[in-house]
Design a protein around this motif. Structure first.
Motif, PDB file in Angstrom:
ATOM      1  N   GLY A 117      11.632   0.735   9.060  1.00 32.01           N
ATOM      2  CA  GLY A 117      11.710  -0.662   9.458  1.00 32.01           C
ATOM      3  C   GLY A 117      10.361  -1.328   9.558  1.00 32.01           C
ATOM      4  O   GLY A 117      10.274  -2.551   9.770  1.00 32.01           O
ATOM      5  N   THR A 118       9.293  -0.542   9.393  1.00 27.61           N
ATOM      6  CA  THR A 118       7.929  -1.050   9.564  1.00 27.61           C
ATOM      7  C   THR A 118       7.124  -1.039   8.270  1.00 27.61           C
ATOM      8  O   THR A 118       6.251  -1.883   8.074  1.00 27.61           O
ATOM      9  CB  THR A 118       7.196  -0.207  10.629  1.00 27.61           C
ATOM     10  OG1 THR A 118       7.977  -0.177  11.831  1.00 27.61           O
ATOM     11  CG2 THR A 118       5.816  -0.762  10.945  1.00 27.61           C
ATOM     12  N   PHE A 119       7.427  -0.090   7.375  1.00 28.02           N
ATOM     13  CA  PHE A 119       6.652   0.091   6.146  1.00 28.02           C
ATOM     14  C   PHE A 119       7.550  -0.028   4.918  1.00 28.02           C
ATOM     15  O   PHE A 119       8.738   0.293   4.963  1.00 28.02           O
ATOM     16  CB  PHE A 119       5.957   1.457   6.155  1.00 28.02           C
ATOM     17  CG  PHE A 119       4.903   1.581   7.217  1.00 28.02           C
ATOM     18  CD1 PHE A 119       3.595   1.207   6.968  1.00 28.02           C
ATOM     19  CD2 PHE A 119       5.238   2.037   8.487  1.00 28.02           C
ATOM     20  CE1 PHE A 119       2.628   1.294   7.957  1.00 28.02           C
ATOM     21  CE2 PHE A 119       4.287   2.133   9.483  1.00 28.02           C
ATOM     22  CZ  PHE A 119       2.978   1.754   9.222  1.00 28.02           C
ATOM     23  N   ALA A 120       6.947  -0.477   3.819  1.00 29.64           N
ATOM     24  CA  ALA A 120       7.707  -0.687   2.587  1.00 29.64           C
ATOM     25  C   ALA A 120       8.176   0.620   1.971  1.00 29.64           C
ATOM     26  O   ALA A 120       9.254   0.692   1.369  1.00 29.64           O
ATOM     27  CB  ALA A 120       6.854  -1.460   1.573  1.00 29.64           C
ATOM     28  N   ARG A 121       7.374   1.673   2.124  1.00 34.23           N
ATOM     29  CA  ARG A 121       7.705   2.969   1.529  1.00 34.23           C
ATOM     30  C   ARG A 121       7.468   4.069   2.555  1.00 34.23           C
ATOM     31  O   ARG A 121       6.422   4.071   3.221  1.00 34.23           O
ATOM     32  CB  ARG A 121       6.843   3.231   0.281  1.00 34.23           C
ATOM     33  CG  ARG A 121       7.085   2.247  -0.862  1.00 34.23           C
ATOM     34  CD  ARG A 121       6.066   2.426  -1.989  1.00 34.23           C
ATOM     35  NE  ARG A 121       4.751   1.949  -1.573  1.00 34.23           N
ATOM     36  CZ  ARG A 121       3.626   2.657  -1.675  1.00 34.23           C
ATOM     37  NH1 ARG A 121       3.642   3.886  -2.164  1.00 34.23           N
ATOM     38  NH2 ARG A 121       2.466   2.140  -1.288  1.00 34.23           N
ATOM     39  N   VAL A 122       8.408   4.997   2.662  1.00 38.07           N
ATOM     40  CA  VAL A 122       8.302   6.084   3.631  1.00 38.07           C
ATOM     41  C   VAL A 122       8.666   7.409   2.960  1.00 38.07           C
ATOM     42  O   VAL A 122       9.683   7.496   2.265  1.00 38.07           O
ATOM     43  CB  VAL A 122       9.232   5.850   4.844  1.00 38.07           C
ATOM     44  CG1 VAL A 122       9.178   7.041   5.803  1.00 38.07           C
ATOM     45  CG2 VAL A 122       8.866   4.557   5.568  1.00 38.07           C
ATOM     46  N   TRP A 123       7.826   8.402   3.183  1.00 35.27           N
ATOM     47  CA  TRP A 123       8.137   9.784   2.811  1.00 35.27           C
ATOM     48  C   TRP A 123       8.298  10.580   4.096  1.00 35.27           C
ATOM     49  O   TRP A 123       7.515  10.422   5.032  1.00 35.27           O
ATOM     50  CB  TRP A 123       7.005  10.420   2.005  1.00 35.27           C
ATOM     51  CG  TRP A 123       6.869   9.982   0.592  1.00 35.27           C
ATOM     52  CD1 TRP A 123       7.303  10.638  -0.526  1.00 35.27           C
ATOM     53  CD2 TRP A 123       6.210   8.792   0.109  1.00 35.27           C
ATOM     54  NE1 TRP A 123       6.965   9.937  -1.659  1.00 35.27           N
ATOM     55  CE2 TRP A 123       6.287   8.799  -1.296  1.00 35.27           C
ATOM     56  CE3 TRP A 123       5.558   7.730   0.743  1.00 35.27           C
ATOM     57  CZ2 TRP A 123       5.754   7.792  -2.076  1.00 35.27           C
ATOM     58  CZ3 TRP A 123       5.029   6.714  -0.032  1.00 35.27           C
ATOM     59  CH2 TRP A 123       5.129   6.755  -1.428  1.00 35.27           C
ATOM     60  N   ALA A 160      -2.140   5.286   4.062  1.00 30.62           N
ATOM     61  CA  ALA A 160      -0.851   5.314   4.762  1.00 30.62           C
ATOM     62  C   ALA A 160      -1.039   5.573   6.247  1.00 30.62           C
ATOM     63  O   ALA A 160      -2.115   5.985   6.700  1.00 30.62           O
ATOM     64  CB  ALA A 160       0.049   6.403   4.167  1.00 30.62           C
ATOM     65  N   LEU A 161       0.027   5.329   6.983  1.00 30.64           N
ATOM     66  CA  LEU A 161       0.108   5.798   8.360  1.00 30.64           C
ATOM     67  C   LEU A 161       0.855   7.121   8.338  1.00 30.64           C
ATOM     68  O   LEU A 161       1.935   7.219   7.746  1.00 30.64           O
ATOM     69  CB  LEU A 161       0.832   4.798   9.251  1.00 30.64           C
ATOM     70  CG  LEU A 161       0.925   5.243  10.716  1.00 30.64           C
ATOM     71  CD1 LEU A 161       0.495   4.130  11.652  1.00 30.64           C
ATOM     72  CD2 LEU A 161       2.313   5.759  11.077  1.00 30.64           C
ATOM     73  N   VAL A 188     -10.209  -1.116  18.100  1.00 27.67           N
ATOM     74  CA  VAL A 188      -9.773  -2.226  18.954  1.00 27.67           C
ATOM     75  C   VAL A 188      -8.263  -2.378  18.934  1.00 27.67           C
ATOM     76  O   VAL A 188      -7.646  -2.733  19.950  1.00 27.67           O
ATOM     77  CB  VAL A 188     -10.474  -3.542  18.542  1.00 27.67           C
ATOM     78  CG1 VAL A 188     -10.065  -3.972  17.127  1.00 27.67           C
ATOM     79  CG2 VAL A 188     -10.193  -4.645  19.543  1.00 27.67           C
ATOM     80  N   VAL A 189      -7.632  -2.086  17.806  1.00 27.39           N
ATOM     81  CA  VAL A 189      -6.169  -2.147  17.710  1.00 27.39           C
ATOM     82  C   VAL A 189      -5.556  -1.103  18.634  1.00 27.39           C
ATOM     83  O   VAL A 189      -4.592  -1.380  19.365  1.00 27.39           O
ATOM     84  CB  VAL A 189      -5.704  -1.915  16.259  1.00 27.39           C
ATOM     85  CG1 VAL A 189      -4.181  -1.866  16.174  1.00 27.39           C
ATOM     86  CG2 VAL A 189      -6.261  -2.981  15.339  1.00 27.39           C
ATOM     87  N   ASP A 243      -0.940  -3.869   9.953  1.00 30.85           N
ATOM     88  CA  ASP A 243      -1.448  -5.218   9.691  1.00 30.85           C
ATOM     89  C   ASP A 243      -2.965  -5.237   9.555  1.00 30.85           C
ATOM     90  O   ASP A 243      -3.509  -5.983   8.737  1.00 30.85           O
ATOM     91  CB  ASP A 243      -0.999  -6.159  10.808  1.00 30.85           C
ATOM     92  CG  ASP A 243       0.511  -6.370  10.818  1.00 30.85           C
ATOM     93  OD1 ASP A 243       1.177  -5.982   9.834  1.00 30.85           O
ATOM     94  OD2 ASP A 243       1.025  -6.909  11.821  1.00 30.85           O
ATOM     95  N   ALA A 244      -3.649  -4.412  10.343  1.00 29.36           N
ATOM     96  CA  ALA A 244      -5.116  -4.393  10.295  1.00 29.36           C
ATOM     97  C   ALA A 244      -5.632  -3.857   8.972  1.00 29.36           C
ATOM     98  O   ALA A 244      -6.671  -4.314   8.469  1.00 29.36           O
ATOM     99  CB  ALA A 244      -5.654  -3.556  11.450  1.00 29.36           C
TER     100      ALA A 244
END
Length: 201
Positions: free
Chosen positions: A37-43, A86-87, A184-185, A14-15
């Motif tokens: 379940g958290t991101f629109a696209r996952v590899w 990406a994360l 901070v997150v 979100d940040a």
């Protein structure tokens, strides 16, 4: 082995407005499912053909996951270029029975360098599992020819800082490296995290 800290992943998503996640080391697909379940696209990149085959079955209901078979150090650069900011959940290193890569080098330094070379490193978040192993790397196996079988925590941090300014810390069993604005997150998540998350498994 731990799993993706989902609340932290949501906060970082979100940040920064992240739409994508990249996982190295699919294993049984539990973290893959959390990321999906958290991101629109996952590899998710996995070296073991057997584990990839299992994941294709167990994750067949997820249409936003792309499974990639092969060594992460060879594949993560092209995946990073396609994913954009990406994360990253980096967990491809050998972590005991059932995981791939026994007797091989830990690929984390190559993975980090490839992510940064792909051009989106400054806006990405890197979460590295099994921090305890980096704090006390295992001895090199007999016959290992490389000078460094497993990098230390400080060597890993040096590569994380080589090209980008990052807020870096170790929380529980995860090395966290994020853009400075996201410090901070990370702090807020850690202070709310239950004791079970804060202890090293």
């Amino acid at each position: 082995m731990s799993t993706v800290p989902t609340e932290l992943a949501v906060g970082l998503r979100d940040a920064l407005g992240l739409q994508a996640a990249v996982e190295t080391g699919t294993f049984e697909g539990a973290s893959t499912r959390l990321l999906a379940g958290t991101f629109a696209r996952v590899w998710s990149i996995e070296w073991s053909a057997e584990l990839v085959d299992r994941a294709r079955v167990s994750l067949a209901d997820l249409d936003n996951v792309r499974l990639v078979h092969g060594p992460t150090q060879d594949l993560i650069g092209s995946v990073a270029a396609a994913a954009g900011p990406a994360l990253y959940w980096l967990d491809a290193h050998y972590a005991g029975p059932g995981t791939a890569g026994s007797g091989t080098d830990c690929p984390i330094l190559t993975e980090i360098a490839a992510i940064d070379a792909a051009g989106h490193g400054a806006g990405s978040c890197l979460l590295i599992d099994d921090a305890d192993i980096f704090l006390s790397p295992p001895p090199m196996p007999p016959g290992q020819k490389h000078p460094r079988y497993w990098p230390t925590l400080l060597e890993t941090i040096d590569v994380l800082r080589a090209r980008h300014d990052r807020h870096i810390t170790v929380l529980g069993d995860v090395i966290v490296a994020v853009p400075p604005a996201c410090a901070v997150v990370v702090d807020r998540w850690w202070h709310r995290a239950p004791a079970s998350v804060q202890s090293v498994s």
